[in-house]
Scaffold this motif. Structure first.
Motif, mmCIF file in Angstrom:
data_model
loop_
_atom_site.group_PDB
_atom_site.id
_atom_site.type_symbol
_atom_site.label_atom_id
_atom_site.label_comp_id
_atom_site.label_asym_id
_atom_site.label_seq_id
_atom_site.Cartn_x
_atom_site.Cartn_y
_atom_site.Cartn_z
ATOM 1 N N MET A 6 0.844 -1.208 0.000
ATOM 2 C CA MET A 6 0.000 0.000 0.000
ATOM 3 C C MET A 6 0.877 1.255 0.000
ATOM 4 O O MET A 6 0.572 2.242 -0.664
ATOM 5 C CB MET A 6 -0.949 -0.013 1.196
ATOM 6 N N LYS A 7 1.968 1.214 0.739
ATOM 7 C CA LYS A 7 2.886 2.361 0.748
ATOM 8 C C LYS A 7 3.470 2.586 -0.648
ATOM 9 O O LYS A 7 3.604 3.729 -1.111
ATOM 10 C CB LYS A 7 4.014 2.126 1.762
ATOM 11 N N GLN A 8 3.788 1.490 -1.318
ATOM 12 C CA GLN A 8 4.334 1.629 -2.677
ATOM 13 C C GLN A 8 3.279 2.180 -3.632
ATOM 14 O O GLN A 8 3.580 3.008 -4.493
ATOM 15 C CB GLN A 8 4.846 0.280 -3.170
ATOM 16 N N THR A 32 10.164 12.236 5.186
ATOM 17 C CA THR A 32 11.064 11.218 5.739
ATOM 18 C C THR A 32 10.243 9.995 6.160
ATOM 19 O O THR A 32 9.116 10.141 6.640
ATOM 20 C CB THR A 32 11.796 11.809 6.965
ATOM 21 N N GLY A 33 10.837 8.824 6.009
ATOM 22 C CA GLY A 33 10.161 7.600 6.449
ATOM 23 C C GLY A 33 10.083 6.591 5.319
ATOM 24 O O GLY A 33 10.552 6.843 4.201
ATOM 25 N N SER A 34 9.463 5.451 5.604
ATOM 26 C CA SER A 34 9.441 4.379 4.601
ATOM 27 C C SER A 34 8.541 4.731 3.414
ATOM 28 O O SER A 34 8.883 4.428 2.260
ATOM 29 C CB SER A 34 8.983 3.069 5.248
ATOM 30 N N THR A 35 7.406 5.398 3.658
ATOM 31 C CA THR A 35 6.535 5.793 2.543
ATOM 32 C C THR A 35 7.229 6.860 1.701
ATOM 33 O O THR A 35 7.215 6.802 0.466
ATOM 34 C CB THR A 35 5.177 6.314 3.072
ATOM 35 N N ALA A 36 7.851 7.812 2.379
ATOM 36 C CA ALA A 36 8.605 8.856 1.661
ATOM 37 C C ALA A 36 9.751 8.235 0.860
ATOM 38 O O ALA A 36 10.051 8.694 -0.258
ATOM 39 C CB ALA A 36 9.130 9.894 2.649
ATOM 40 N N VAL A 84 5.634 16.670 0.141
ATOM 41 C CA VAL A 84 5.027 15.335 0.172
ATOM 42 C C VAL A 84 5.676 14.537 1.290
ATOM 43 O O VAL A 84 6.902 14.385 1.331
ATOM 44 C CB VAL A 84 5.203 14.609 -1.186
ATOM 45 N N ASP A 85 4.844 14.029 2.202
ATOM 46 C CA ASP A 85 5.384 13.311 3.355
ATOM 47 C C ASP A 85 4.340 12.345 3.910
ATOM 48 O O ASP A 85 3.142 12.520 3.687
ATOM 49 C CB ASP A 85 5.803 14.319 4.448
ATOM 50 N N GLY A 86 4.822 11.365 4.633
ATOM 51 C CA GLY A 86 3.949 10.414 5.310
ATOM 52 C C GLY A 86 3.451 10.969 6.628
ATOM 53 O O GLY A 86 3.659 12.136 6.965
ATOM 54 N N ALA A 87 2.793 10.114 7.407
ATOM 55 C CA ALA A 87 2.303 10.506 8.732
ATOM 56 C C ALA A 87 2.157 9.259 9.588
ATOM 57 O O ALA A 87 2.050 8.144 9.066
ATOM 58 C CB ALA A 87 0.957 11.216 8.618
ATOM 59 N N ASP A 88 2.181 9.454 10.879
ATOM 60 C CA ASP A 88 1.928 8.345 11.801
ATOM 61 C C ASP A 88 0.446 8.220 12.109
ATOM 62 O O ASP A 88 -0.049 7.129 12.358
ATOM 63 C CB ASP A 88 2.741 8.550 13.084
ATOM 64 N N GLU A 89 -0.257 9.334 12.084
ATOM 65 C CA GLU A 89 -1.718 9.362 12.240
ATOM 66 C C GLU A 89 -2.242 10.582 11.497
ATOM 67 O O GLU A 89 -1.564 11.619 11.442
ATOM 68 C CB GLU A 89 -2.129 9.519 13.723
ATOM 69 N N VAL A 97 -0.266 13.418 13.436
ATOM 70 C CA VAL A 97 0.881 13.174 14.315
ATOM 71 C C VAL A 97 1.995 12.680 13.413
ATOM 72 O O VAL A 97 1.790 11.764 12.606
ATOM 73 C CB VAL A 97 0.568 12.124 15.402
ATOM 74 N N LYS A 98 3.163 13.302 13.529
ATOM 75 C CA LYS A 98 4.321 12.914 12.746
ATOM 76 C C LYS A 98 5.543 12.867 13.655
ATOM 77 O O LYS A 98 5.505 13.319 14.786
ATOM 78 C CB LYS A 98 4.566 13.912 11.605
ATOM 79 N N GLY A 99 6.616 12.301 13.139
ATOM 80 C CA GLY A 99 7.861 12.279 13.913
ATOM 81 C C GLY A 99 8.273 10.900 14.373
ATOM 82 O O GLY A 99 9.245 10.761 15.118
ATOM 83 N N GLY A 100 7.537 9.873 13.905
ATOM 84 C CA GLY A 100 7.936 8.514 14.252
ATOM 85 C C GLY A 100 9.364 8.218 13.813
ATOM 86 O O GLY A 100 10.070 7.440 14.443
ATOM 87 N N GLY A 101 9.773 8.876 12.743
ATOM 88 C CA GLY A 101 11.145 8.704 12.254
ATOM 89 C C GLY A 101 12.116 9.715 12.854
ATOM 90 O O GLY A 101 13.291 9.735 12.490
ATOM 91 N N GLY A 102 11.604 10.571 13.733
ATOM 92 C CA GLY A 102 12.475 11.511 14.441
ATOM 93 C C GLY A 102 12.792 12.793 13.688
ATOM 94 O O GLY A 102 13.589 13.597 14.159
ATOM 95 N N ALA A 103 12.123 13.005 12.544
ATOM 96 C CA ALA A 103 12.488 14.157 11.707
ATOM 97 C C ALA A 103 11.479 15.302 11.828
ATOM 98 O O ALA A 103 11.432 16.188 10.980
ATOM 99 C CB ALA A 103 12.605 13.711 10.254
ATOM 100 N N SER A 124 -4.203 2.482 7.583
ATOM 101 C CA SER A 124 -3.988 2.170 9.009
ATOM 102 C C SER A 124 -3.665 3.440 9.796
ATOM 103 O O SER A 124 -3.750 3.458 11.024
ATOM 104 C CB SER A 124 -2.845 1.162 9.181
ATOM 105 N N LYS A 125 -3.315 4.519 9.085
ATOM 106 C CA LYS A 125 -2.926 5.770 9.754
ATOM 107 C C LYS A 125 -4.115 6.689 10.018
ATOM 108 O O LYS A 125 -3.986 7.707 10.685
ATOM 109 C CB LYS A 125 -1.886 6.522 8.897
ATOM 110 N N ARG A 126 -5.265 6.350 9.450
ATOM 111 C CA ARG A 126 -6.465 7.181 9.596
ATOM 112 C C ARG A 126 -7.101 6.916 10.957
ATOM 113 O O ARG A 126 -7.392 5.762 11.283
ATOM 114 C CB ARG A 126 -7.446 6.832 8.466
HETATM 115 C C1 5RP Z 1 9.105 10.737 10.146
HETATM 116 C C2 5RP Z 1 7.646 10.828 9.935
HETATM 117 C C3 5RP Z 1 7.029 9.850 8.995
HETATM 118 O O1 5RP Z 1 6.319 10.531 8.032
HETATM 119 C C4 5RP Z 1 6.103 8.943 9.741
HETATM 120 O O2 5RP Z 1 6.822 8.355 10.823
HETATM 121 C C5 5RP Z 1 5.528 7.843 8.850
HETATM 122 O O3 5RP Z 1 6.538 6.949 8.511
HETATM 123 P P1 5RP Z 1 6.298 5.695 7.566
HETATM 124 O O4 5RP Z 1 6.033 6.209 6.198
HETATM 125 O O5 5RP Z 1 7.598 4.930 7.672
HETATM 126 O O6 5RP Z 1 5.142 4.902 8.120
HETATM 127 O O7 5RP Z 1 6.947 11.652 10.461
HETATM 128 O O8 5RP Z 1 9.551 11.640 11.119
#
Ligand code: 5RP
Length: 223
Positions: A6-8, A32-36, A84-89, A97-103, A124-126
């Motif tokens: 799904m990320k791809q 930043t992150g795996s989706t990014a 363009v960026d991902g999110a944790d929620e 909510v972002k920052g799971g990757g620390g960025a 799953s992030k919704r």
């Molecule tokens: C990094 C982030 C990411 O966007 C967030 O953690 C989602 O990561 P992933 O795409 O790996 O699920 O905020 O700081």
């Protein structure tokens, strides 16, 4: 379809979105992150259309450069057309909510500058209410204990992310056990704690566009 697939899928859709909506020669902000990361691999195919990129982390800058994609310092560009960026929620009002990757801090800076914020994630992030994912707060190291006490007073369970030093040389406290019913107010409240660099609530500057990967395909939501 797995979460990774799904990320791809959403990364491919986001690349098409950039090709369609970002003017040729404009600067693209990259998260930043795996989706990014999947997104970065996709935009390698359209790099000639881009005026260049601004990266939200050192890891992203390295991956972009590895594809031969030009990376600018944010101070050296006039404008960022799209981020363009991902999110944790992400909730129904497009607060995240972002920052799971620390960025989170650099992500927030690039997001603030960008004309349009495109969030890319799988469904799953919704969430209905933000807070199930621990809220990251970047802090100056010497203020760690003070900030943790203040965050506990706000109702959370702060926990230092062991072994992590951010790209800015700071530490991250993850705040567990929150139910964030007023994301804009809570973002402001945390920012007022002395020693906080930034927090992972992206509510004042939420997403403008959500590309959401579901089992039925990628859906587009506009704020
Ligand atoms: C990094 C982030 C990411 O966007 C967030 O953690 C989602 O990561 P992933 O795409 O790996 O699920 O905020 O700081």
């Amino acid at each position: 379809m797995t979460q990774d697939e799904m990320k791809q899928a959403v990364a491919r859709t986001a690349c098409d979105y950039v090709a369609e909506h970002l003017p040729v020669g404009a600067i693209l902000g990259v998260g930043t992150g795996s989706t990014a990361n999947y997104f970065i691999d996709q935009i390698a195919g359209i790099k000639e259309r881009l005026g260049g990129t601004v990266a939200s982390s050192e890891a992203t800058a390295r991956r972009l450069a590895g594809h031969g994609i030009r990376v600018f310092d944010l101070n050296d560009v006039e404008a960022v057309g799209m981020y363009v960026d991902g999110a944790d929620e992400i909730d129904g009002s497009m607060a995240m909510v972002k920052g799971g990757g620390g960025a989170l801090t650099r992500e927030k800076i690039v997001a603030a500058v960008a004309r349009t914020f495109v969030c890319i994630c799988d469904d799953s992030k919704r969430v209905g209410t933000l807070g199930r994912f621990p809220l990251p707060v970047e802090v100056i190291a010497m203020a760690r204990a003070h900030v943790s006490r203040e965050l506990a007073r706000l109702g959370g369970r702060p926990k230092l992310r062991e072994g992590l030093v951010t790209d800015n040389g700071n530490q991250i406290i993850d705040v567990h056990g929150l139910s964030i019913t007023d994301p804009v107010g809570f973002e402001t409240r945390i920012n007022q704690i002395v020693g906080v660099v930034s927090n992972g609530l992206f509510a004042q500057r939420g997403a403008d566009v959500l590309l959401l990967a579901t089992l039925d395909g990628v859906q587009t939501f506009l704020r």
